[in-house]
Design a protein around this motif. Structure first.
Motif, PDB file in Angstrom:
ATOM      1  N   ARG A   1       0.843  -1.201   0.000  1.00 13.61           N
ATOM      2  CA  ARG A   1       0.000   0.000   0.000  1.00 13.61           C
ATOM      3  C   ARG A   1       0.884   1.259   0.000  1.00 13.61           C
ATOM      4  NH1 ARG A   1      -2.849  -1.311   4.000  1.00 13.61           N
ATOM      5  NH2 ARG A   1      -4.507  -2.349   2.789  1.00 13.61           N
ATOM      6  N   GLN A   2       1.973   1.240   0.758  1.00 17.02           N
ATOM      7  CA  GLN A   2       2.900   2.375   0.765  1.00 17.02           C
ATOM      8  C   GLN A   2       3.516   2.583  -0.620  1.00 17.02           C
ATOM      9  OE1 GLN A   2       5.768   1.539   3.824  1.00 17.02           O
ATOM     10  NE2 GLN A   2       4.251   1.590   5.484  1.00 17.02           N
ATOM     11  N   ALA A   3       3.830   1.479  -1.291  1.00 18.13           N
ATOM     12  CA  ALA A   3       4.389   1.587  -2.639  1.00 18.13           C
ATOM     13  C   ALA A   3       3.376   2.205  -3.598  1.00 18.13           C
ATOM     14  CB  ALA A   3       4.817   0.206  -3.136  1.00 18.13           C
ATOM     15  N   ALA A   4       2.125   1.788  -3.489  1.00 15.19           N
ATOM     16  CA  ALA A   4       1.083   2.316  -4.373  1.00 15.19           C
ATOM     17  C   ALA A   4       0.889   3.813  -4.169  1.00 15.19           C
ATOM     18  CB  ALA A   4      -0.228   1.571  -4.137  1.00 15.19           C
ATOM     19  N   GLU A   5       1.001   4.279  -2.928  1.00 11.87           N
ATOM     20  CA  GLU A   5       0.867   5.705  -2.638  1.00 11.87           C
ATOM     21  C   GLU A   5       1.974   6.514  -3.303  1.00 11.87           C
ATOM     22  OE1 GLU A   5       0.840   5.887   1.565  1.00 11.87           O
ATOM     23  OE2 GLU A   5      -1.237   5.172   1.787  1.00 11.87           O
ATOM     24  N   LEU A   6       3.092   5.871  -3.575  1.00 18.13           N
ATOM     25  CA  LEU A   6       4.214   6.538  -4.235  1.00 18.13           C
ATOM     26  C   LEU A   6       4.174   6.349  -5.754  1.00 18.13           C
ATOM     27  CD1 LEU A   6       7.060   5.495  -1.755  1.00 18.13           C
ATOM     28  CD2 LEU A   6       6.006   7.761  -1.968  1.00 18.13           C
ATOM     29  N   GLY A   7       3.117   5.748  -6.244  1.00 17.28           N
ATOM     30  CA  GLY A   7       2.988   5.548  -7.681  1.00 17.28           C
ATOM     31  C   GLY A   7       3.706   4.319  -8.198  1.00 17.28           C
ATOM     32  N   ILE A   8       4.033   3.397  -7.326  1.00 14.91           N
ATOM     33  CA  ILE A   8       4.747   2.174  -7.710  1.00 14.91           C
ATOM     34  C   ILE A   8       3.759   1.017  -7.741  1.00 14.91           C
ATOM     35  CG2 ILE A   8       6.621   0.589  -7.116  1.00 14.91           C
ATOM     36  CD1 ILE A   8       7.874   2.911  -5.509  1.00 14.91           C
ATOM     37  N   LYS A   9       3.715   0.309  -8.841  1.00  8.20           N
ATOM     38  CA  LYS A   9       2.846  -0.857  -8.948  1.00  8.20           C
ATOM     39  C   LYS A   9       3.559  -2.091  -8.395  1.00  8.20           C
ATOM     40  CE  LYS A   9      -0.377   0.212 -12.672  1.00  8.20           C
ATOM     41  NZ  LYS A   9      -0.981  -0.305 -13.927  1.00  8.20           N
ATOM     42  N   VAL A  10       2.831  -2.901  -7.664  1.00  4.19           N
ATOM     43  CA  VAL A  10       3.383  -4.120  -7.093  1.00  4.19           C
ATOM     44  C   VAL A  10       2.651  -5.321  -7.679  1.00  4.19           C
ATOM     45  CG1 VAL A  10       3.882  -5.420  -4.988  1.00  4.19           C
ATOM     46  CG2 VAL A  10       3.948  -2.910  -4.952  1.00  4.19           C
ATOM     47  N   TYR A  11       3.399  -6.161  -8.374  1.00  9.22           N
ATOM     48  CA  TYR A  11       2.861  -7.405  -8.912  1.00  9.22           C
ATOM     49  C   TYR A  11       3.376  -8.569  -8.063  1.00  9.22           C
ATOM     50  CZ  TYR A  11       1.644  -4.755 -13.119  1.00  9.22           C
ATOM     51  OH  TYR A  11       1.118  -3.841 -13.994  1.00  9.22           O
ATOM     52  N   ALA A  12       2.590  -9.614  -7.993  1.00  9.90           N
ATOM     53  CA  ALA A  12       2.996 -10.790  -7.229  1.00  9.90           C
ATOM     54  C   ALA A  12       2.844 -12.033  -8.093  1.00  9.90           C
ATOM     55  CB  ALA A  12       2.153 -10.934  -5.957  1.00  9.90           C
ATOM     56  N   ILE A  13       3.886 -12.833  -8.124  1.00  8.77           N
ATOM     57  CA  ILE A  13       3.849 -14.105  -8.839  1.00  8.77           C
ATOM     58  C   ILE A  13       3.951 -15.215  -7.800  1.00  8.77           C
ATOM     59  CG2 ILE A  13       5.032 -15.608 -10.482  1.00  8.77           C
ATOM     60  CD1 ILE A  13       5.927 -13.173 -11.995  1.00  8.77           C
ATOM     61  N   GLY A  14       2.911 -16.034  -7.722  1.00  6.38           N
ATOM     62  CA  GLY A  14       2.887 -17.132  -6.762  1.00  6.38           C
ATOM     63  C   GLY A  14       3.593 -18.355  -7.310  1.00  6.38           C
ATOM     64  N   VAL A  15       4.562 -18.867  -6.562  1.00  4.61           N
ATOM     65  CA  VAL A  15       5.355 -20.014  -6.996  1.00  4.61           C
ATOM     66  C   VAL A  15       5.005 -21.207  -6.113  1.00  4.61           C
ATOM     67  CG1 VAL A  15       7.667 -20.863  -7.458  1.00  4.61           C
ATOM     68  CG2 VAL A  15       7.198 -18.417  -7.620  1.00  4.61           C
ATOM     69  N   GLY A  16       4.583 -22.298  -6.711  1.00  2.00           N
ATOM     70  CA  GLY A  16       4.290 -23.486  -5.928  1.00  2.00           C
ATOM     71  C   GLY A  16       2.871 -23.969  -6.152  1.00  2.00           C
ATOM     72  N   SER A  17       2.502 -24.988  -5.393  1.00  2.00           N
ATOM     73  CA  SER A  17       1.164 -25.577  -5.497  1.00  2.00           C
ATOM     74  C   SER A  17       0.448 -25.446  -4.157  1.00  2.00           C
ATOM     75  CB  SER A  17       1.267 -27.052  -5.889  1.00  2.00           C
ATOM     76  OG  SER A  17       1.994 -27.779  -4.919  1.00  2.00           O
ATOM     77  N   THR A  18      -0.854 -25.348  -4.219  1.00  5.63           N
ATOM     78  CA  THR A  18      -1.641 -25.233  -2.984  1.00  5.63           C
ATOM     79  C   THR A  18      -1.679 -26.559  -2.226  1.00  5.63           C
ATOM     80  OG1 THR A  18      -3.635 -25.677  -4.302  1.00  5.63           O
ATOM     81  CG2 THR A  18      -3.066 -23.365  -3.884  1.00  5.63           C
ATOM     82  N   GLU A  19      -1.424 -27.681  -2.924  1.00  7.78           N
ATOM     83  CA  GLU A  19      -1.392 -28.979  -2.244  1.00  7.78           C
ATOM     84  C   GLU A  19      -0.145 -29.138  -1.388  1.00  7.78           C
ATOM     85  OE1 GLU A  19      -1.599 -28.649  -5.525  1.00  7.78           O
ATOM     86  OE2 GLU A  19      -3.771 -28.919  -5.817  1.00  7.78           O
ATOM     87  N   GLY A  20       0.942 -28.488  -1.803  1.00  9.28           N
ATOM     88  CA  GLY A  20       2.171 -28.537  -1.023  1.00  9.28           C
ATOM     89  C   GLY A  20       3.157 -29.568  -1.528  1.00  9.28           C
ATOM     90  N   GLN A  21       4.439 -29.320  -1.201  1.00 15.14           N
ATOM     91  CA  GLN A  21       5.524 -30.207  -1.578  1.00 15.14           C
ATOM     92  C   GLN A  21       6.541 -30.233  -0.442  1.00 15.14           C
ATOM     93  OE1 GLN A  21       6.493 -32.120  -4.292  1.00 15.14           O
ATOM     94  NE2 GLN A  21       4.446 -31.917  -5.204  1.00 15.14           N
ATOM     95  N   PRO A  22       7.219 -31.372  -0.216  1.00 14.58           N
ATOM     96  CA  PRO A  22       8.291 -31.413   0.784  1.00 14.58           C
ATOM     97  C   PRO A  22       9.507 -30.632   0.287  1.00 14.58           C
ATOM     98  CG  PRO A  22       8.172 -33.494  -0.395  1.00 14.58           C
ATOM     99  CD  PRO A  22       6.992 -32.690  -0.848  1.00 14.58           C
ATOM    100  N   ILE A  23      10.396 -30.318   1.219  1.00 17.97           N
ATOM    101  CA  ILE A  23      11.584 -29.522   0.890  1.00 17.97           C
ATOM    102  C   ILE A  23      12.812 -30.432   0.927  1.00 17.97           C
ATOM    103  CG2 ILE A  23      12.989 -27.543   1.544  1.00 17.97           C
ATOM    104  CD1 ILE A  23      10.533 -26.390   2.947  1.00 17.97           C
ATOM    105  N   PRO A  24      13.456 -30.671  -0.197  1.00 17.34           N
ATOM    106  CA  PRO A  24      14.653 -31.524  -0.210  1.00 17.34           C
ATOM    107  C   PRO A  24      15.815 -30.861   0.518  1.00 17.34           C
ATOM    108  CG  PRO A  24      13.742 -31.234  -2.417  1.00 17.34           C
ATOM    109  CD  PRO A  24      13.091 -30.221  -1.543  1.00 17.34           C
ATOM    110  N   THR A  25      16.600 -31.659   1.211  1.00 15.84           N
ATOM    111  CA  THR A  25      17.836 -31.214   1.846  1.00 15.84           C
ATOM    112  C   THR A  25      18.926 -32.221   1.506  1.00 15.84           C
ATOM    113  OG1 THR A  25      17.370 -32.399   3.907  1.00 15.84           O
ATOM    114  CG2 THR A  25      16.568 -30.124   3.739  1.00 15.84           C
ATOM    115  N   ASP A  26      20.130 -31.939   1.965  1.00 13.91           N
ATOM    116  CA  ASP A  26      21.251 -32.848   1.687  1.00 13.91           C
ATOM    117  C   ASP A  26      21.013 -34.225   2.304  1.00 13.91           C
ATOM    118  OD1 ASP A  26      22.504 -30.852   0.323  1.00 13.91           O
ATOM    119  OD2 ASP A  26      23.666 -30.154   2.053  1.00 13.91           O
ATOM    120  N   GLY A  27      20.310 -34.259   3.413  1.00 10.94           N
ATOM    121  CA  GLY A  27      20.095 -35.530   4.091  1.00 10.94           C
ATOM    122  C   GLY A  27      18.771 -36.182   3.794  1.00 10.94           C
TER     123      GLY A  27
END
Length: 334
Positions: A211-237
């Motif tokens: 909202r602060q960005a919009a007041e300054l004339g800056i547009k904010v876009y959001a790109i959602g990455v991932g699935s709503t079902e969810g995924q585990p997070i791989p690690t080295d182990g």
């Protein structure tokens, strides 16, 4: 004015006095051998065609050829000067989530690498627009200030991983506020922030920041990455687990990202497998009013090494044609 791209080769010029001194020492030793053989005057009379001066002339030509060859190796260049250049376009700052949840493999090979690939493709489509890069997890950091140097942008992009920010979390609000501060002083109208994140575990108020960005004339876009079902997070182990030993599953928080885009007068896009969501944003940016940006840049250099190599080759040919004997006939003979 000549500027050298490889000035280290100029140290080879120190060999020229060594060549001259070495040739003088060889001449001295040759003279001593002649004296040991017999009367120098008699020996000279036995070799009437031998020229004493031509040896030094050949050495001088060789040293000159070596000088020009060395200067050529140092890549002399001309034409570099500062120049003011005016470009027209928009300023785009990409805020990229680098938290551990971006390692989930909803996309191939994972969320983060897929996002980086899409940003690289975005730079290929830019013309005179400026792009900057902010990375965030539990805190945020300016990875690349706004620039039109798209090659450098790709280089900085390639070095990003989940270890780039040591503090884990998803501080989207902090990233938006840092992005606001990262725009250049020349930019007033066409300013865009693109947040790429799974939106999960946000630790501050990203909606208020948008909202602060919009007041300054800056547009904010959001790109959602991932699935709503969810995924585990791989690690080295294996897979990331919580303190109770349960596998952590990361899910896309679309609700938060939609609210961020709405507050920032932008749009929310769910990243697809093929089209990551940047194309609609680029189309919106093209409809914005282009701004003029003034910058001071170096103009291109003109390489000059080939001329020095050419002179060196010519001097070597002359040196080989001189020979060591006296001419059979004088140039002006009565």
């Amino acid at each position: 004015m000549l500027l050298f791209a490889e000035p280290k080769y100029l140290y080879l010029l120190l060999l020229i006095p060594v060549f001259l001194l070495g040739y003088a020492v060889l001449g001295y030793l040759r003279g001593r051998r002649v004296k040991a053989f017999g009367d120098p005057a008699l020996v000279e009379a036995l070799m009437p065609s031998r020229s004493r001066s031509k040896g030094w002339v050949r050495m001088v030509f060789f040293c000159l050829a070596f000088l020009f060859f060395t200067v050529g190796l140092s890549r002399p260049r001309t034409g570099a000067r500062l120049a003011e250049r005016t470009t027209r376009g928009a300023e785009i700052i990409v805020a990229l989530d680098v938290s551990n949840s971006m390692l989930a493999q909803d996309y191939s090979p994972n969320r983060l690498e897929r996002a980086k690939l899409s940003i690289a493709r975005l730079t290929d489509r830019l013309q005179e627009d400026r792009i900057g890069l902010v990375i965030f997890a539990g805190t945020s950091f300016v990875q690349l200030p706004v620039t039109t140097d798209y090659v450098s942008a790709k280089m900085f992009l390639g070095s990003i991983d989940t270890g780039s920010i040591p503090v884990q979390g998803t501080a989207i609000g902090d990233a938006i506020r840092l992005s606001i501060k990262s725009f250049s002083a020349q930019s007033e109208k066409s300013r865009v922030i693109v947040v790429i994140s799974d939106g999960e575990n946000h630790e501050d108020d990203p909606v208020e920041a948008a909202r602060q960005a919009a007041e300054l004339g800056i547009k904010v876009y959001a790109i959602g990455v991932g699935s709503t079902e969810g995924q585990p997070i791989p690690t080295d182990g294996g897979l990331l687990r919580d303190k109770d030993g349960e596998i952590v599953v990361t899910k896309l928080d679309e609700e938060t990202l939609r609210a961020v885009a709405r507050a920032g007068n932008g749009a929310y896009i769910h990243a697809g497998g093929e089209e990551f969501g940047l194309n609609p944003i680029i189309q919106d940016i093209r409809r914005m009013e282009d701004e003029e940006f003034g910058s001071v840049v170096f103009e291109e250099y003109d390489e000059q090494y080939m001329y020095f190599f050419g002179v060196a080759l010519l001097l070597l040919v002359i040196e080989m044609l001189i020979g060591e004997r006296k001419p059979r006939r004088k140039l002006f003979e009565v």
